[in-house]
Design a protein around this motif. Structure first.
Motif, PDB file in Angstrom:
ATOM      1  N   ARG A  50      19.691 -36.547  30.669  1.00  0.00           N
ATOM      2  CA  ARG A  50      19.474 -35.887  29.380  1.00  0.00           C
ATOM      3  C   ARG A  50      18.103 -35.229  29.303  1.00  0.00           C
ATOM      4  NH1 ARG A  50      20.775 -40.783  25.389  1.00  0.00           N
ATOM      5  NH2 ARG A  50      19.512 -41.818  26.964  1.00  0.00           N
ATOM      6  N   ASP A 104      15.570 -32.462  26.630  1.00  0.00           N
ATOM      7  CA  ASP A 104      15.171 -32.430  25.225  1.00  0.00           C
ATOM      8  C   ASP A 104      16.252 -31.851  24.330  1.00  0.00           C
ATOM      9  OD1 ASP A 104      12.812 -33.532  25.969  1.00  0.00           O
ATOM     10  OD2 ASP A 104      11.643 -31.681  25.876  1.00  0.00           O
ATOM     11  N   ASP A 105      17.148 -31.041  24.906  1.00  0.00           N
ATOM     12  CA  ASP A 105      18.252 -30.459  24.152  1.00  0.00           C
ATOM     13  C   ASP A 105      19.424 -30.289  25.109  1.00  0.00           C
ATOM     14  OD1 ASP A 105      18.163 -27.695  25.425  1.00  0.00           O
ATOM     15  OD2 ASP A 105      16.150 -27.779  24.541  1.00  0.00           O
TER      16      ASP A 105
END
Length: 851
Positions: free
Chosen positions: A767, A769-770
């Motif tokens: 994952r 930050d977005d």
């Protein structure tokens, strides 16, 4: 753990001398010399040391997980002990991932080289035992035991040449080896010389697109001071604020502001090509000899000497430079001072050289007194390492020349770039260690005899390092350590002795080690375990271990360095960032505390078949684990802002690759190993009375499969911070699949044969930050095959072809490599396949001649 760490590199094995010793010590030589017909497979390799003695079995109390007899060893088709270790890695690796303890003829050795120096043909059979068996040899019951049993009489000289190449080509490796082995009773002599050369692998030899986030170019990219607008007039011409613009390729257009507007906000990228290496060129020469013989009537011993020298040479690309171009410069079309990011290709590329020399000497003496078996080992190792790394070019002369009117957009005068800043590091690590192990079965209980093993150990480690360069430093470390340990195995019930036979065979074990480590105080290890065999062919094992370990001296004392202008991939933002890397040791590291609980079952369902099933489950908790944060996503970077430093604009400024203590880690893992060895087809008919047994010409085989399930892997970097879930999207570097596993096998018929090995790693997401910066790693299947043939059978009329083997090996046959893609389906430039795994498929052709 990354897939590359999981699948590849197993390196060591050990052997020692003194067959007579066991015979004279215990009077059981005749029983130990009976050949075992049971075989068994496993996969892979690498480890630690412990062995020497009479071709004895180590399977006295704990049932082996597997046994590899002559049939299985022939099916592996190994040309070295390392080949065998790689083939059986899946069975020898403990549930917690630790490498095994290595024995020779059921006895400890002074070093791995004692086993590694032997040719495969000298091995009669191999036993692989579960963790509790380690207690008898002075080790905690947390690592499996691999016992190599040698032939009593053996003489061989070998010459081997091999060449390896990547496919597609790019890197070639040539290897030559000469070896001599003599085994006669309890005496042993081995001597080997090994030489290896590997070519460097250049960026130009792989398909790699230049990284658009790296602003340096051979001509240059103009940027605004502080990352702002370059020139208001340029922004007007481009119709948008311009913060970066490539210098026009046409020298005649470089004085025109309009020419810069054509490439506004699109930095020109530069292919490193022949100026940088993906893998260094390497030269290694190694010489070793092992001598073992009886010492008097009741003792035996061995002496092991080895020297290895390795030199790595690499190119790290042209020197990056940020040059200030003032308004007054006659070649500048800008009305403001600007910065020029460019590679100084007119100067030689940066280079690094790392030379490492390792000298090792060790010896073992063993004997028996009043029923107590003892062995003492003494080892001395020294590693000298010298490295030279180009770091930067002093730009003060170039900046002064540009300020005085020199052309910044063309090649600079070579005299302006003569002052190269180079780091020169030296590091020496010296280790002296002695260990005494004493064991016996002194007490008889109704269910059997109690086994007691006592150990005494003392050692001295010294490390010295220095750095000469822009940031000179010097560090010295000395550490003395003393340790005492006691291990006990207690039989509780026994079917053979008639003690609660309805329960089968039950035994419990315990061990305690106390060591004093200079500067770290008193550290302890304790273990508790139990073994239960309810019915023949089934054994259940449970182990609980608490341990405390001082940091490695190298991690404490490595010289501190800072390397400017290094492009790294930022998992948080999903972009390449140019940072300063901080490298070196950390003298503030604390001891690690580890708690491991494991439960395993060994099931041999058929008495006459070498089929074994071994499921295991382990739970691990670690405090103050030492590690390096190679990569972090946004959640991880927020926890250690002092290690991943961001500027005011949010971009990374510096990253520390120095080791630190992680606060706490929790892991749970389940794996199942299924192995089988034997022969294919019906056995030959039994011979009549008085006739010799018929020759069994059936093909032999070995095979196995080991699926691994990572159930939990949570890491808390610092107290009071959220834990990182290394299975569900977080990372500290590398690729950790939830599901993975090994499969392997081989067959041999009359000297013709082949093997296969496979590693599977499931898909994984990291994952960012977005969602757009999320990375998805594909599942991969890494398949390797080999085939070998006796040249003498192909050319029966040629005397020179006798005992000559031709072997072809292809590693990663399918060229399976990671291709991580972000949320837009693109592969980030710094994570291109040929960067993160430049080797890919490789093929090796070798010829091995025995005399």
């Amino acid at each position: 753990m990354s897939r590359r760490n999981v699948a590849p590199h197993l390196r060591r094995a050990a052997l020692a001398v003194s067959g007579a010793m066991l015979a004279s010590q215990t009077g059981t030589a005749a029983a130990q010399e009976q050949p075992s017909s049971s075989p068994g497979p496993v996969e892979g390799g690498a480890l630690e040391v412990v062995v020497t003695g009479v071709r004895g079995s180590a399977a006295k109390v704990v049932a082996p997980l597997a046994e590899l007899g002559p049939d299985a060893l022939a099916a592996i088709g190994a040309q070295s002990i390392d080949d065998i270790n790689r083939a059986i890695q899946g069975q020898t690796t403990s549930a917690d991932g630790a490498d095994p303890i290595l024995l020779l003829n059921a006895q400890r050795v002074s070093g791995y080289q004692e086993i590694q120096s032997l040719p495969p043909e000298a091995i009669e059979r191999i036993e692989i035992l579960p963790e509790p068996a380690a207690l008898r040899y002075g080790f905690p019951p947390t690592r499996r035991v691999v016992n190599y049993i040698t032939k009593r009489r053996f003489a061989q000289t070998e010459v081997r040449v091999a060449t390896t190449s990547t496919l597609p080509t790019g890197r070639a490796t040539e290897n030559g080896r000469v070896g001599l082995t003599r085994l006669k009773g309890d005496a042993r002599l081995t001597a080997n010389l090994d030489v290896t050369h590997s070519d460097p692998l250049l960026w130009s030899e792989r398909h790699i697109l230049p990284d658009p986030d790296v602003p340096y170019d051979a001509i240059g990219n103009v940027v605004g001071v502080g990352g702002g607008e370059i020139d208001p007039q340029l922004s007007t011409l481009a119709g948008t604020p311009v913060t970066v613009a490539p210098v026009p390729s046409d020298p005649a257009a470089r004085g025109s502001l309009a020419a810069y507007a054509e490439g506004a906000n699109r930095a020109r990228a530069f292919p490193l090509g022949r100026t940088a290496t993906l893998l260094p060129g390497t030269d290694t020469i190694r010489a070793e000899t092992v001598l073992g013989a009886p010492v008097g009537a009741t003792m035996s011993g061995s002496l092991n000497l080895s020297v290895e020298h390795t030199v790595d040479r690499a190119l790290t690309g042209p020197a990056p430079a940020t040059l200030a171009v003032p308004v007054s410069n006659p070649f500048s079309p800008f009305d403001t001072t600007v910065l020029l990011d460019r590679y100084l290709t007119e100067a030689a590329p940066f280079a690094s050289r790392n030379a490492r020399t390792t000298v090792a000497a060790s010896g073992t003496v063993r004997g028996a007194v009043a029923g107590w078996r003892w062995d003492a080992t003494l080892s001395l190792n020294q590693v000298n390492q010298r490295a030279t790394n180009d770091q930067a070019i002093d730009l003060s002369a170039a900046d002064a020349a540009i300020a005085a009117g020199a052309n910044p957009f063309g090649p600079l005068d070579a005299t302006l770039l003569d002052d190269r800043l180079t780091d020169r590091t030296r590091q020496r690590t010296r280790t002296l260690d002695g260990k005494l192990v004493v064991s016996n079965d002194p007490i008889a209980l109704p269910a059997g005899r109690v086994t007691v093993t006592a150990t005494l150990e003392a050692g001295r480690i010294s490390a010295a390092s220095s750095l000469r360069g822009a940031e000179p430093s010097e560090y010295h470390l000395g550490r003395t350590q003393a340790e005492a340990g006691l291990a006990v195995n207690l039989p509780v019930t026994s079917r053979a002795e008639g003690v609660l036979p309805v329960l089968g065979d039950v035994s419990v074990n315990a061990s305690a080690n106390v060591r004093h480590v200079e500067t770290f105080g008193t550290l302890t290890d304790t273990t508790l375990g139990a073994a239960w065999t309810p019915i023949p062919g089934v054994q259940l094992l449970y182990t609980l271990r608490r341990s405390e370990t001082a940091p490695d001296p190298v991690q404490l004392s490595a010289p501190l360095r800072s390397v400017p202008n290094v492009p790294v991939y930022d998992y948080g933002s999903g972009r390449t960032q140019i940072v300063t890397l901080l490298l070196g040791g950390n003298p503030d590291l604390r001891p690690e505390h580890r708690l491991v609980r494991s439960l395993s079952l060994t099931w041999k369902p058929f008495a006459k078949s070498e089929l074994r099933i071994n499921p295991s489950y382990d739970v691990t908790r670690v405090r103050n684990q030492t590690g390096v944060l190679a990569y972090l996503n946004g959640r991880g970077e927020a926890v250690v802002p002092d290690l991943y430093v961001h500027g005011a604009d949010g971009d990374l400024v510096s990253v520390s690759y120095r080791p630190i203590n992680f606060d706490e880690q929790h892991q749970r893992r389940f794996q199942v190993s299924l192995t089988s060895t034997g022969r294919i087809g019906r056995p030959p008919a039994a011979a009549g009375a008085g006739s010799p047994p018929p020759t069994d010409r059936r093909p032999s085989y070995y095979m196995g499969i080991t699926p691994i399930f990572a159930l939990e892997n949570r890491l808390r970097l610092r107290p009071g911070t959220p834990s990182l879930d290394l299975i569900r999207g977080d990372t500290i570097g590398g690729y950790t699949p939830r599901y993975s596993g090994y499969a392997y096998g081989g067959a041999n018929a009359g000297g013709y044969g082949g093997t296969f090995g496979a590693f599977y790693g499931g898909a994984r997401r990291i994952r960012g930050d977005d969602p757009a910066s999320d990375l998805r790693y594909n599942a991969e299947l890494v398949l390797s095959l080999s085939a070998y043939a006796p040249v003498g059978s192909l050319l029966p009329r040629q005397p020179w072809a006798r005992k000559l083997q031709l072997k072809l090996e292809v590693a990663n046959l399918l060229d399976a490599r990671q291709r991580p893609r972000n949320g837009d389906g693109q592969v980030p430039a710094r994570l291109q396949t040929d960067i993160i795994d430049p080797l890919g498929r490789t093929a090796t052709v070798s010829l091995r001649k025995l005399f």
